[in-house]
Design a protein around this motif. Structure first.
Motif, PDB file in Angstrom:
ATOM      1  N   LEU A 165       0.829  -1.205   0.000  1.00 21.47           N
ATOM      2  CA  LEU A 165       0.000   0.000   0.000  1.00 21.47           C
ATOM      3  C   LEU A 165       0.864   1.255   0.000  1.00 21.47           C
ATOM      4  O   LEU A 165       0.618   2.199  -0.760  1.00 21.47           O
ATOM      5  CB  LEU A 165      -0.911  -0.003   1.229  1.00 21.47           C
ATOM      6  N   ASN A 166       1.898   1.255   0.833  1.00 22.04           N
ATOM      7  CA  ASN A 166       2.779   2.421   0.877  1.00 22.04           C
ATOM      8  C   ASN A 166       3.610   2.551  -0.391  1.00 22.04           C
ATOM      9  O   ASN A 166       4.019   3.647  -0.767  1.00 22.04           O
ATOM     10  CB  ASN A 166       3.691   2.351   2.102  1.00 22.04           C
ATOM     11  N   VAL A 196       2.431   1.852  -3.460  1.00 20.54           N
ATOM     12  CA  VAL A 196       1.561   2.535  -4.419  1.00 20.54           C
ATOM     13  C   VAL A 196       1.491   4.024  -4.079  1.00 20.54           C
ATOM     14  O   VAL A 196       1.634   4.887  -4.946  1.00 20.54           O
ATOM     15  CB  VAL A 196       0.150   1.903  -4.424  1.00 20.54           C
ATOM     16  N   PHE A 197       1.335   4.312  -2.781  1.00 20.11           N
ATOM     17  CA  PHE A 197       1.282   5.717  -2.375  1.00 20.11           C
ATOM     18  C   PHE A 197       2.575   6.444  -2.737  1.00 20.11           C
ATOM     19  O   PHE A 197       2.548   7.539  -3.305  1.00 20.11           O
ATOM     20  CB  PHE A 197       1.034   5.823  -0.869  1.00 20.11           C
ATOM     21  N   ALA A 247       2.890   7.021  -6.499  1.00 16.83           N
ATOM     22  CA  ALA A 247       1.912   8.006  -6.964  1.00 16.83           C
ATOM     23  C   ALA A 247       2.318   9.405  -6.519  1.00 16.83           C
ATOM     24  O   ALA A 247       2.328  10.352  -7.320  1.00 16.83           O
ATOM     25  CB  ALA A 247       0.519   7.654  -6.438  1.00 16.83           C
ATOM     26  N   ALA A 248       2.662   9.539  -5.252  1.00 10.91           N
ATOM     27  CA  ALA A 248       3.030  10.860  -4.740  1.00 10.91           C
ATOM     28  C   ALA A 248       4.281  11.380  -5.448  1.00 10.91           C
ATOM     29  O   ALA A 248       4.339  12.545  -5.847  1.00 10.91           O
ATOM     30  CB  ALA A 248       3.274  10.795  -3.231  1.00 10.91           C
ATOM     31  N   TRP A 260       5.402  10.602  -8.410  1.00  8.57           N
ATOM     32  CA  TRP A 260       5.077  10.948  -9.803  1.00  8.57           C
ATOM     33  C   TRP A 260       4.435  12.330  -9.868  1.00  8.57           C
ATOM     34  O   TRP A 260       4.864  13.191 -10.655  1.00  8.57           O
ATOM     35  CB  TRP A 260       4.149   9.886 -10.396  1.00  8.57           C
ATOM     36  N   ALA A 261       3.431  12.547  -9.030  1.00  7.54           N
ATOM     37  CA  ALA A 261       2.735  13.838  -9.062  1.00  7.54           C
ATOM     38  C   ALA A 261       3.704  14.971  -8.707  1.00  7.54           C
ATOM     39  O   ALA A 261       3.719  16.010  -9.356  1.00  7.54           O
ATOM     40  CB  ALA A 261       1.545  13.824  -8.094  1.00  7.54           C
ATOM     41  N   LYS A 270       6.854  15.210 -11.504  1.00  6.91           N
ATOM     42  CA  LYS A 270       6.610  15.436 -12.924  1.00  6.91           C
ATOM     43  C   LYS A 270       5.689  16.620 -13.199  1.00  6.91           C
ATOM     44  O   LYS A 270       5.453  16.959 -14.348  1.00  6.91           O
ATOM     45  CB  LYS A 270       6.013  14.174 -13.566  1.00  6.91           C
ATOM     46  N   PHE A 271       5.124  17.226 -12.168  1.00 10.74           N
ATOM     47  CA  PHE A 271       4.187  18.321 -12.394  1.00 10.74           C
ATOM     48  C   PHE A 271       4.485  19.478 -11.462  1.00 10.74           C
ATOM     49  O   PHE A 271       5.055  19.297 -10.388  1.00 10.74           O
ATOM     50  CB  PHE A 271       2.743  17.858 -12.172  1.00 10.74           C
ATOM     51  N   ILE A 313       4.358  14.997   4.111  1.00 15.37           N
ATOM     52  CA  ILE A 313       4.574  13.558   3.950  1.00 15.37           C
ATOM     53  C   ILE A 313       5.484  13.031   5.064  1.00 15.37           C
ATOM     54  O   ILE A 313       5.370  11.885   5.485  1.00 15.37           O
ATOM     55  CB  ILE A 313       5.150  13.256   2.550  1.00 15.37           C
ATOM     56  N   VAL A 357       4.393   5.134   6.225  1.00 23.34           N
ATOM     57  CA  VAL A 357       3.897   5.817   5.015  1.00 23.34           C
ATOM     58  C   VAL A 357       5.014   6.529   4.237  1.00 23.34           C
ATOM     59  O   VAL A 357       5.133   6.386   3.029  1.00 23.34           O
ATOM     60  CB  VAL A 357       2.768   6.814   5.364  1.00 23.34           C
TER      61      VAL A 357
END
Lengths: 281, 302, 358
Positions: B86-87, B89-90, B93-94, B96-97, B100-101, B113, B165
């Motif tokens: 689970l961590n 995937v988190f 995702a975190a 990447w966001a 990259k943005f 975080i 996390v």
């Protein structure tokens, strides 16, 4: 996707912004933010005077003194020895250096309960190290000194790991320049190297301090846990919980949490300072 | 030959006198550093195994035949097996966001975080007790529907997730930020889908950090004590993880048993450190060649 | 202060960086050490500064041997390629550093230090920048601060290690002229390390060309440019056409020509190599003597003060580069594809032993 575009500062051709940020925020809120905010909401069931009474009772005050005092001392000890370790690891070559380098992270990776029982075993009066300190009148296990030992262990990697990369990146030419200008080695260390290290050193000490303040597992075995004497705040919270005094535990938890947030803020300011202090005003 | 060595030695002393320290300062500092580490690292590490093996191999292995120990091992693995993916995937995702943005509030997100690392583990457990405990907000509803979270597996898993996390995210974020987004943009303009871009372009670039994040997250998940201690209820053979089992054995004056179980967790920590070292060597030849000035290599011949 | 380098050899491991180098620098001279990277010039400079120690040989400053003396006794000013400014100190603090670290007995009073800093900043034209930090300055400004810092300790010699190497062309040009004027004013014995021949020829009193740990030639800029002592110097200082051939009486018969020697060219036995600078080649539309080469015009680059023409030799298909004045170019009315005849106005021939080596 569309509402997320509002948050984007710059358009991007890459996909997945909405999905990844959305999931990250959702997950983090669910696991961390909502439960944490529950702590504050729970406190609001206490009246102000109840809250103040709980967090300022003598036993609580004694626990703050020990927790913050031992954490601070531990951070100081680590500030000094951590810098020496970082210096030695970066600047000198000696047999076993790479193993020592790798082992510095042990307190990160070792479960705190293991650290707790082991430190207790070594520093108790018949332990490997304790037996030599006892005749000197130094009792460590089951005294506030034990708390200091455990918190020093826990905070050990922080200063080493923040100072090490800065030392590595120091430009050797700058030291040579100081030497050609007539500075002695000690003058070079003091006037040229130390100013570069300070921000990292302070950041590392603040991190060690922050980690130590909340530490539980490694301390409770070695501390002796005598109320007013060798009882740390996290343990006091635990005790209140076991007595189903949820309100009291929550009030103390809020105090600890606010302290943690302030420390995080301080660490961020320190990092911002160290990265921006050479740039324009 | 011997004059050559003599010259080399003389040259090194020469250099040391300029931008180094005299031999005795050097060795004093090394002794100081090693003495400190011995007191706080090497002796404890050796003590775990010495205490565990004090009464011979037979009593070392005895606790591992205890069904309670086996339950604790199983529970520890279950908690880690749920928390780590689970961590993961988190974290991805975190990262990447964030990497990259450009978006509003990014710096704040990076900062928060780390919150679970700053919070005392006791508080991490406490907040779940306040939520799901018998007197918590959701507590009565849970009792009504006969769902147990606190003093049961779900609570242990939740506390473990909370505490671990940030680990994968904070390994990935700085790395992916430094790598920028050009490669992904190139892949995307060449017609790769988002998923293909991630698998073929991003993942190879981050695999070592990702692996270390997973290993570290796993080690912390299996070793967590404080937070789990609050929510577990310490029910022997039922809600005890390995670190809690160490505590129980220790408090029952079964020191050898406690240290035997502790030695298992210590091995896990050592493996984690070994993997970390190997990964650093693999992923960062640039890093290990990073200290050019201080190794006895030619300086800069022109 | 005069500098004497006597038979200095320096090795890093098995690699010999300096091989029996001897050099004398007169008081007040500005010397350029010129050579490609890896030729040992920076190592020589660092040995002079006392940052490295030679394996063999001696260094004499003002006639006194200092080979084993500490930097602080040598009174050198060293300017680093990447400035090596102290990031956390202002410009003024950087400049005054060398004075502030003096032992108390020798340290000037704060007022004197202040005055000296002001004077030096005036000298390098940076008075307005005294309170800035290094990373608020441009590269050229930083290097001027580094120079002021080095001058603050009143060095007897000034060592500059590729001081303008990290700057863009225009700034380098300005700075090296400025350095030359500064030197004429201060007359500090100076050694400038550079790989830029233009810089060396323009700024220095004498140029020392180094190659593979040895000194190839030392002389005035004119000497080394007009009369290179070795093929290496010829190649390193400016464009050159290289003709392989043998001498028939007093005329050179070129049997092969090329601009650059191919590695391991296979001519065996002793042979001659002739070097001719592009502007020393004369073109004529018709054959006038036998010592001329027939060639075809391949490209004409007419931009700039002089016209550069690329020819292809008829015999060997090698490229020959020629530089003409605009007037001569207009006289010849050259077009791409025209056939011309080439002969050298000035040339230098070296006798090369064995299989050709550069």
């Amino acid at each position: 996707m569309r509402p997320m575009a509002l948050v984007l500062k710059q358009p991007s051709v890459l996909p997945g912004f909405g999905l990844t940020l959305g999931f990250a925020l959702f997950y983090f809120s669910l696991i961390v933010l909502i439960p944490l905010s529950g702590l504050f909401i729970k406190t609001s069931t206490l009246t102000w005077s109840q809250f103040v009474h709980t967090v300022t009772e003598p036993r609580a005050l004694a626990s703050y003194r020990l927790t913050f005092g031992a954490s601070f001392l531990g951070a100081l000890i680590n500030g000094f020895f951590g810098s020496v370790v970082a210096w030695v690891l970066v600047r000198y070559r000696f047999p076993g250096r790479s193993i020592v380098d790798a082992l510095v992270d042990l307190p990160f990776a070792l479960p705190t309960a293991v650290a707790g029982i082991t430190l207790t075993a070594i520093y108790s009066s018949n332990g490997w190290i304790g037996q030599y300190l006892e005749p000197l009148g130094l009792k460590i296990a089951f005294t506030p000194l034990g708390v200091l030992v455990a918190l020093t262990f826990i905070g050990l990697p922080f200063v080493v790991r923040t100072v090490q990369p800065v030392l590595q990146d120091l430009d050797k030419e700058v030291e040579e320049a100081a030497t050609t200008l007539g500075a002695s080695r000690w003058q070079t260390v003091r006037a040229v190297i130390m100013p570069e290290l300070w921000p990292a050193l302070l950041t590392g000490m603040a991190m060690a301090f922050a980690r130590s303040v909340g530490e539980y597992g490694s301390v409770i075995f070695i501390a002796g846990n005598m109320p007013l004497k060798s009882e740390i705040t996290p343990l006091l919270i635990m005790t209140k919980l076991e007595q189903y005094d949820y309100a009291g535990a929550t009030a103390l938890g809020v105090v600890m949490l606010v302290a943690s947030f302030l420390l995080v803020l301080m660490i961020n300011l320190l990092q911002w300072w160290s990265s921006s202090r050479h740039t324009a005003r | 030959m011997s004059t050559e060595i003599a010259t080399t030695v003389k040259n090194e002393e020469w250099k040391a006198s300029l931008t180094g320290e005299s031999t005795w300062v050097r060795w004093t500092l090394i002794a100081l550093a090693l003495g400190y580490l011995t007191l706080f690292l090497f002796v404890p590490l050796a003590a775990v195994f010495a205490e565990a093996l004090k009464n011979g191999l037979e009593s070392y292995f005895a606790p591992f035949q205890d069904p309670d120990t086996l339950v604790a091992i199983r529970l520890t693995f279950i908690a880690a097996a749920l928390a780590v993916p689970l961590n993961l995937v988190f974290g991805v995702a975190a990262a990447w966001a964030i990497a990259k943005f450009e978006f509003i509030g990014k710096q704040l997100l990076i900062t928060i975080i780390d919150i679970p690392l700053a919070v005392s583990p006791v508080i991490s457990g406490l907040i779940y007790v306040l939520l799901f405990g018998a007197q918590g907000w959701v507590g009565p509803w849970l009792i009504e529907h006969d769902i147990k979270i606190i003093f049961a597996l779900p609570g242990i898993v939740l506390a473990t997730i909370f505490v671990t996390v940030p680990f994968i995210a904070r390994e990935l974020i700085p790395l992916m930020q430094s790598q920028g987004r050009e490669e992904e943009e190139a892949a995307f303009t060449l017609g790769a889908s988002g998923w293909q871009t991630f698998i073929h372009v991003t993942l190879p670039n981050i695999k070592w950090s990702l692996l270390y994040g997973i290993i570290l997250c796993n080690a912390r998940a299996m070793g967590e004590f404080g937070a789990v201690s609050v929510v577990s209820g310490h029910i022997r053979g039922l809600t005890n993880t390995l670190p809690l089992h160490v505590e129980i054995l220790y408090n029952e004056y079964n020191a050898v048993g406690a240290f035997a179980v502790a030695s298992l967790l210590t091995l896990l920590a050592i493996v984690t450190l070994i993997v970390k070292t190997v990964i650093e060597r693999k992923s960062g030849p640039a890093q290990s060649a990073h200290d050019p000035a201080w190794s006895p290599q030619p300086g800069s011949p022109s | 202060m005069s500098i004497q380098v006597e038979h200095v050899t320096k090795r890093f491991g098995t690699f010999t960086v300096l091989n029996d180098v001897s050099l004398h620098v007169q008081t007040g001279e500005l010397i350029a050490l010129l050579g490609p990277s890896g030729c040992g010039k920076t190592t020589l400079l660092r040995i002079l500064a006392g940052l490295e120690r030679p394996d063999e040989g001696k260094i004499l400053l003002h006639g006194n041997e200092v080979t084993d003396r500490q930097i602080t006794d040598r009174r050198v000013g060293f300017v680093f390629q990447h400035y090596a400014l102290f990031r956390h100190m202002t410009v003024a603090e950087n400049v005054s550093f060398g004075l502030r670290v003096l032992p108390k007995a020798q340290r000037p009073s704060p007022d004197k230090i202040q005055k000296k800093v002001n004077d030096l900043l005036a000298l390098v034209q940076l008075q307005a920048m005294a309170d800035r930090y290094p990373n608020q300055l441009s590269g050229g400004q930083r290097q001027r601060v580094a120079l002021a810092r080095a001058l603050a300790v009143e060095p007897k010699m000034l060592l500059l290690d590729e001081p303008f190497g990290a700057l863009d062309t225009k700034v380098r040009k300005e700075l090296r002229r400025w350095l030359r004027r500064l030197h004429d004013e201060l007359h500090i014995t100076s050694i400038l390390v550079t790989h830029d021949q233009e810089e060396a020829l323009e700024a220095a009193d004498r140029v020392v060309v180094m190659h593979q740990g040895r000194i190839e030639q030392a002389g005035t800029p004119e000497e080394v440019y007009e009369h290179p002592a070795t093929p290496f110097v010829y190649r390193f200082l400016g464009d050159v056409n290289v003709f392989h051939g043998r001498i028939a009486h007093d005329e050179t018969v070129h049997e092969e020509m090329e601009r650059e020697l191919p590695p391991g060219a296979d001519s065996s036995g002793e042979h001659e190599v002739t070097f001719v600078r592009p502007h020393d080649l004369e073109l004529s539309p018709t054959r006038t003597t036998t010592a001329q080469l027939e060639a075809t015009v391949r490209f004409v680059i007419a931009a700039g003060s002089r016209v550069r023409i690329e020819l292809m030799s008829k015999d060997s298909s090698q490229t020959i580069e020629v530089e003409l004045t605009k007037e001569r170019y207009r006289e010849l009315k050259l077009r791409q594809g025209d056939v011309v005849f080439v002969h050298p106005k000035q040339q230098q021939t070296f006798r090369m032993p064995g299989p050709s080596s550069g």
